[in-house]
Write a protein that holds these residues in place. Structure first.
Motif, PDB file in Angstrom:
ATOM      1  N   THR A   1       4.855   8.484  -7.063  1.00  0.00           N
ATOM      2  CA  THR A   1       3.801   7.413  -6.408  1.00  0.00           C
ATOM      3  C   THR A   1       4.147   5.944  -6.379  1.00  0.00           C
ATOM      4  OG1 THR A   1       2.502   7.619  -8.611  1.00  0.00           O
ATOM      5  CG2 THR A   1       1.931   9.435  -7.077  1.00  0.00           C
ATOM      6  N   GLN A   2       4.939   5.571  -7.061  1.00  0.00           N
ATOM      7  CA  GLN A   2       4.944   4.080  -7.213  1.00  0.00           C
ATOM      8  C   GLN A   2       5.565   3.467  -5.922  1.00  0.00           C
ATOM      9  OE1 GLN A   2       7.878   2.791 -10.104  1.00  0.00           O
ATOM     10  NE2 GLN A   2       7.173   0.713  -9.873  1.00  0.00           N
ATOM     11  N   ILE A   3       6.284   4.239  -5.146  1.00  0.00           N
ATOM     12  CA  ILE A   3       6.786   3.777  -3.847  1.00  0.00           C
ATOM     13  C   ILE A   3       5.516   3.493  -2.969  1.00  0.00           C
ATOM     14  CG2 ILE A   3       6.936   6.208  -2.925  1.00  0.00           C
ATOM     15  CD1 ILE A   3       9.364   3.117  -2.231  1.00  0.00           C
ATOM     16  N   LEU A   4       4.661   4.146  -2.936  1.00  0.00           N
ATOM     17  CA  LEU A   4       3.483   3.759  -2.056  1.00  0.00           C
ATOM     18  C   LEU A   4       2.866   2.375  -2.098  1.00  0.00           C
ATOM     19  CD1 LEU A   4       1.662   4.717   0.379  1.00  0.00           C
ATOM     20  CD2 LEU A   4      -0.014   5.685  -1.373  1.00  0.00           C
ATOM     21  N   GLY A   5       2.919   2.035  -3.432  1.00  0.00           N
ATOM     22  CA  GLY A   5       2.421   0.619  -3.891  1.00  0.00           C
ATOM     23  C   GLY A   5       3.078  -0.295  -3.266  1.00  0.00           C
ATOM     24  N   GLN A   6       4.483  -0.119  -3.328  1.00  0.00           N
ATOM     25  CA  GLN A   6       5.947  -0.865  -2.983  1.00  0.00           C
ATOM     26  C   GLN A   6       5.643  -1.239  -1.760  1.00  0.00           C
ATOM     27  OE1 GLN A   6       8.858   1.347  -5.051  1.00  0.00           O
ATOM     28  NE2 GLN A   6       9.182  -0.173  -6.586  1.00  0.00           N
ATOM     29  N   ILE A   7       5.466  -0.140  -0.918  1.00  0.00           N
ATOM     30  CA  ILE A   7       5.412  -0.245   0.625  1.00  0.00           C
ATOM     31  C   ILE A   7       4.270  -1.254   0.875  1.00  0.00           C
ATOM     32  CG2 ILE A   7       4.792   0.991   2.710  1.00  0.00           C
ATOM     33  CD1 ILE A   7       6.515   3.392   1.546  1.00  0.00           C
ATOM     34  N   LYS A   8       3.077  -0.850   0.301  1.00  0.00           N
ATOM     35  CA  LYS A   8       1.971  -1.544   0.531  1.00  0.00           C
ATOM     36  C   LYS A   8       2.216  -3.172   0.327  1.00  0.00           C
ATOM     37  CE  LYS A   8      -1.671   1.810  -0.041  1.00  0.00           C
ATOM     38  NZ  LYS A   8      -2.837   2.339  -0.685  1.00  0.00           N
ATOM     39  N   ASP A   9       2.872  -3.406  -0.884  1.00  0.00           N
ATOM     40  CA  ASP A   9       3.283  -4.802  -1.150  1.00  0.00           C
ATOM     41  C   ASP A   9       4.130  -5.428  -0.067  1.00  0.00           C
ATOM     42  OD1 ASP A   9       1.869  -4.773  -3.478  1.00  0.00           O
ATOM     43  OD2 ASP A   9       3.827  -4.279  -4.775  1.00  0.00           O
ATOM     44  N   ALA A  10       5.214  -4.693   0.536  1.00  0.00           N
ATOM     45  CA  ALA A  10       5.885  -5.165   1.500  1.00  0.00           C
ATOM     46  C   ALA A  10       5.209  -5.350   2.836  1.00  0.00           C
ATOM     47  CB  ALA A  10       7.087  -4.014   1.875  1.00  0.00           C
ATOM     48  N   VAL A  11       4.193  -4.451   3.182  1.00  0.00           N
ATOM     49  CA  VAL A  11       3.435  -4.960   4.227  1.00  0.00           C
ATOM     50  C   VAL A  11       2.485  -6.101   3.967  1.00  0.00           C
ATOM     51  CG1 VAL A  11       1.562  -3.966   5.738  1.00  0.00           C
ATOM     52  CG2 VAL A  11       3.394  -2.559   5.033  1.00  0.00           C
ATOM     53  N   ARG A  12       1.995  -6.134   3.043  1.00  0.00           N
ATOM     54  CA  ARG A  12       1.073  -7.583   2.716  1.00  0.00           C
ATOM     55  C   ARG A  12       1.869  -8.764   2.537  1.00  0.00           C
ATOM     56  NH1 ARG A  12      -0.057  -6.107  -1.967  1.00  0.00           N
ATOM     57  NH2 ARG A  12      -1.673  -4.527  -1.414  1.00  0.00           N
ATOM     58  N   THR A  13       3.176  -8.649   2.440  1.00  0.00           N
ATOM     59  CA  THR A  13       3.961  -9.990   2.447  1.00  0.00           C
ATOM     60  C   THR A  13       4.287 -10.262   3.942  1.00  0.00           C
ATOM     61  OG1 THR A  13       5.060  -9.496   0.411  1.00  0.00           O
ATOM     62  CG2 THR A  13       6.147 -10.790   1.765  1.00  0.00           C
ATOM     63  N   ALA A  14       4.467  -9.128   4.619  1.00  0.00           N
ATOM     64  CA  ALA A  14       5.127  -9.280   6.280  1.00  0.00           C
ATOM     65  C   ALA A  14       3.544 -10.047   6.772  1.00  0.00           C
ATOM     66  CB  ALA A  14       5.226  -7.978   6.841  1.00  0.00           C
ATOM     67  N   GLU A  15       2.432  -9.264   6.495  1.00  0.00           N
ATOM     68  CA  GLU A  15       1.152  -9.725   7.219  1.00  0.00           C
ATOM     69  C   GLU A  15       0.839 -11.330   6.705  1.00  0.00           C
ATOM     70  OE1 GLU A  15      -3.040  -7.884   7.743  1.00  0.00           O
ATOM     71  OE2 GLU A  15      -2.056  -7.601   5.842  1.00  0.00           O
ATOM     72  N   GLN A  16       1.262 -11.598   5.495  1.00  0.00           N
ATOM     73  CA  GLN A  16       0.976 -12.881   5.158  1.00  0.00           C
ATOM     74  C   GLN A  16       1.997 -14.017   5.930  1.00  0.00           C
ATOM     75  OE1 GLN A  16       1.488 -12.654   1.014  1.00  0.00           O
ATOM     76  NE2 GLN A  16      -0.662 -12.126   0.817  1.00  0.00           N
ATOM     77  N   VAL A  17       3.171 -13.714   5.932  1.00  0.00           N
ATOM     78  CA  VAL A  17       4.428 -14.463   6.627  1.00  0.00           C
ATOM     79  C   VAL A  17       3.817 -14.607   8.367  1.00  0.00           C
ATOM     80  CG1 VAL A  17       6.635 -14.633   7.287  1.00  0.00           C
ATOM     81  CG2 VAL A  17       5.743 -13.968   4.924  1.00  0.00           C
ATOM     82  N   GLY A  18       3.264 -13.392   8.755  1.00  0.00           N
ATOM     83  CA  GLY A  18       2.926 -13.405  10.020  1.00  0.00           C
ATOM     84  C   GLY A  18       3.842 -12.624  10.839  1.00  0.00           C
ATOM     85  N   THR A  19       4.681 -11.660  10.233  1.00  0.00           N
ATOM     86  CA  THR A  19       5.659 -11.001  10.990  1.00  0.00           C
ATOM     87  C   THR A  19       5.232  -9.434  11.417  1.00  0.00           C
ATOM     88  OG1 THR A  19       6.854 -10.236   8.927  1.00  0.00           O
ATOM     89  CG2 THR A  19       7.438 -12.339  10.019  1.00  0.00           C
ATOM     90  N   LEU A  20       4.089  -9.154  11.029  1.00  0.00           N
ATOM     91  CA  LEU A  20       3.260  -7.976  11.107  1.00  0.00           C
ATOM     92  C   LEU A  20       2.538  -7.843  12.542  1.00  0.00           C
ATOM     93  CD1 LEU A  20       3.507  -5.271   9.447  1.00  0.00           C
ATOM     94  CD2 LEU A  20       1.241  -5.777   8.795  1.00  0.00           C
ATOM     95  N   GLY A  21       3.026  -7.163  13.565  1.00  0.00           N
ATOM     96  CA  GLY A  21       2.417  -7.230  14.849  1.00  0.00           C
ATOM     97  C   GLY A  21       1.791  -5.986  15.070  1.00  0.00           C
ATOM     98  N   VAL A  22       1.444  -5.799  16.362  1.00  0.00           N
ATOM     99  CA  VAL A  22       0.547  -4.474  16.726  1.00  0.00           C
ATOM    100  C   VAL A  22       1.588  -3.044  16.274  1.00  0.00           C
ATOM    101  CG1 VAL A  22      -0.176  -3.047  18.783  1.00  0.00           C
ATOM    102  CG2 VAL A  22      -0.591  -5.562  18.546  1.00  0.00           C
ATOM    103  N   LEU A  23       2.768  -3.351  16.548  1.00  0.00           N
ATOM    104  CA  LEU A  23       3.471  -1.958  16.557  1.00  0.00           C
ATOM    105  C   LEU A  23       3.571  -1.432  15.048  1.00  0.00           C
ATOM    106  CD1 LEU A  23       5.177   0.307  17.518  1.00  0.00           C
ATOM    107  CD2 LEU A  23       7.188  -1.236  17.557  1.00  0.00           C
TER     108      LEU A  23
END
Length: 418
Positions: A111-133
């Protein structure tokens, strides 16, 4: 602009290669900004763990994104190619779903990998590289992972890497209760491993970290003490078990330091588990007598316990994932029509405004409102019907037949031939 996922993992690349492509947490924001700034991708998220480095992006040029990875780490593309996988569209989505559900992990169902993916997405969102797709991809990913967990037993009876660390140590020492244990680092992985060791009641627990405050916060949870990394040369010989997992780009424990510690210990065995990528302990230290050095790849056989029992549940999970990947592919196709729909609406609105302006001028001249409305309705009808009518009149052959069927379906009418 299409969805692309590429990278390597514990199945495609050895640790010696994976550590060269790792992205420490503190460098992720800069790396994401660099990837988008070079226009190799419009959107991007980077997942970097001990077992994998993967880049998810929206890109119109697969080669440009791969070239960026090569340049960023200063490695020839030809050297990386044998280890990399590259997935597009729904295959990229399916891969993300499998990773988040623990089906692509060293520990099946972990289950740890799910939290790691959420962290990666959170970082991308903060940097501004997470778009609609990518936002659509990962929201679907989290939903699929939740569905897999709730509807299958894929994670049941799994042996985590943290639990495997204790099992390995118990193969060398008869009991953990008589050992002094040193943890280097204060992140999530060390916290998990420390929890398992603490449950065995070791004689002493020490946490070493670059910042003393973080080490103290973790050590207090387990009744241990804290030191800084600078103290390791003097203290290392006191410990029977050393578990390390930091984000350092260079080894923290060199062969020389370990060799001196073994001499002070008068060759009493030392169990060392390096869970870091890149590695925290020089590989050469494993060749020393009385040093039992293991890496993240070495514990694969331990975590295989119970895998067979979870395999049936994994097959159920694959069915769910295949279905959800098809749904996501449909969503992508619908997204591709958005520009056309927007252009169609814009053109229709332009026609409407022109007709309205003409009607307003007629009303201003005092013309009969009823007559103006009649003219307005006729003009709008003629303008809106002109493109499909012209297309139907000028077409021929198979193309015309397809056009007839399309227009009939759009307007929900039947042609005379029907």
């Amino acid at each position: 602009m299409s969805l692309l996922a590429f990278g390597l993992n514990h199945q495609t690349a050895p640790l010696s290669v994976r550590e060269k492509l790792a992205f420490p947490a503190q460098t992720l924001p800069e790396a994401l900004a660099s990837l988008v700034a070079t226009q190799a991708a419009r959107e991007a998220a980077i997942l970097s763990t001990c077992n994998r480095t993967e880049i998810y992006c929206a890109s119109s040029d697969d080669g440009a994104a791969l070239e960026w990875l090569s340049r960023y780490h200063g490695l020839p593309a030809a050297e990386l190619q044998p280890y990399l996988y590259r997935l597009n569209g729904d295959e990229a989505a399916r891969h993300a779903f499998r990773v988040a559900s623990g089906l692509d992990s060293m520990v099946l169902g972990e289950t740890q990998i799910l939290g790691q993916i959420k962290d990666a997405v959170r970082t991308a969102e903060q940097v501004g590289t997470l778009g609609v797709l990518l936002n659509g991809l990962f929201q679907k990913t989290f939903a699929v992972a939740k569905e897999v967990r709730s509807k299958t037993g894929v994670g049941a009876n799994s042996v985590s890497m943290a639990a495997a660390a204790v099992k390995l140590a118990e193969q060398i020492f008869p009991t953990i209760g008589e050992l002094n244990v040193l943890f280097i680092g204060a992140g999530e992985m060390i916290e998990l491993v420390a929890t398992h060791f603490a449950a065995r009641g070791p004689s002493c627990i020490t946490v070493a970290n670059r910042t003393l405050e973080r080490a103290q916060a973790l050590a207090e949870r387990f009744g241990g003490n804290a030191v800084t990394l600078a103290a390791l040369p003097d203290l290392l010989s006191r410990y029977d078990v050393v578990v390390t997992s930091t984000a350092s780009q260079l080894p923290i424990l060199g062969k020389g330091m370990v060799e001196r510690a073994i001499k002070v210990r008068r060759h009493r065995p030392m169990f060392m588990l390096d869970l870091a990528v890149p590695r925290d302990i020089e590989a050469e230290a494993g060749a020393l007598n009385d040093v039992f050095l293991y890496t993240v790849d070495d514990i694969a056989s331990v975590v295989e316990v119970g895998r067979e029992a979870r395999q049936f549940a994994a097959e159920e999970a694959e069915t769910i994932i295949t279905s959800r990947a098809a749904e996501f592919a449909d969503w992508i196709k619908r997204r591709q029509t958005v520009p056309l729909i927007r252009a169609l609406r814009d053109e229709s609105d332009r026609i409407r405004r022109l007709a309205l302006e003409a009607a307003q001028k007629q009303l201003a001249r005092g013309e009969d409102p009823q007559k103006v409305l009649e003219i307005l309705s006729v003009q709008l009808t003629n303008k809106l019907m002109h493109p499909p009518t012209q297309a139907l009149s000028s077409g021929g052959g198979a193309d015309r037949d397809q056009l007839v069927q399309a227009v009939a379906r759009l307007y929900r009418i039947q042609s005379e031939s029907e």
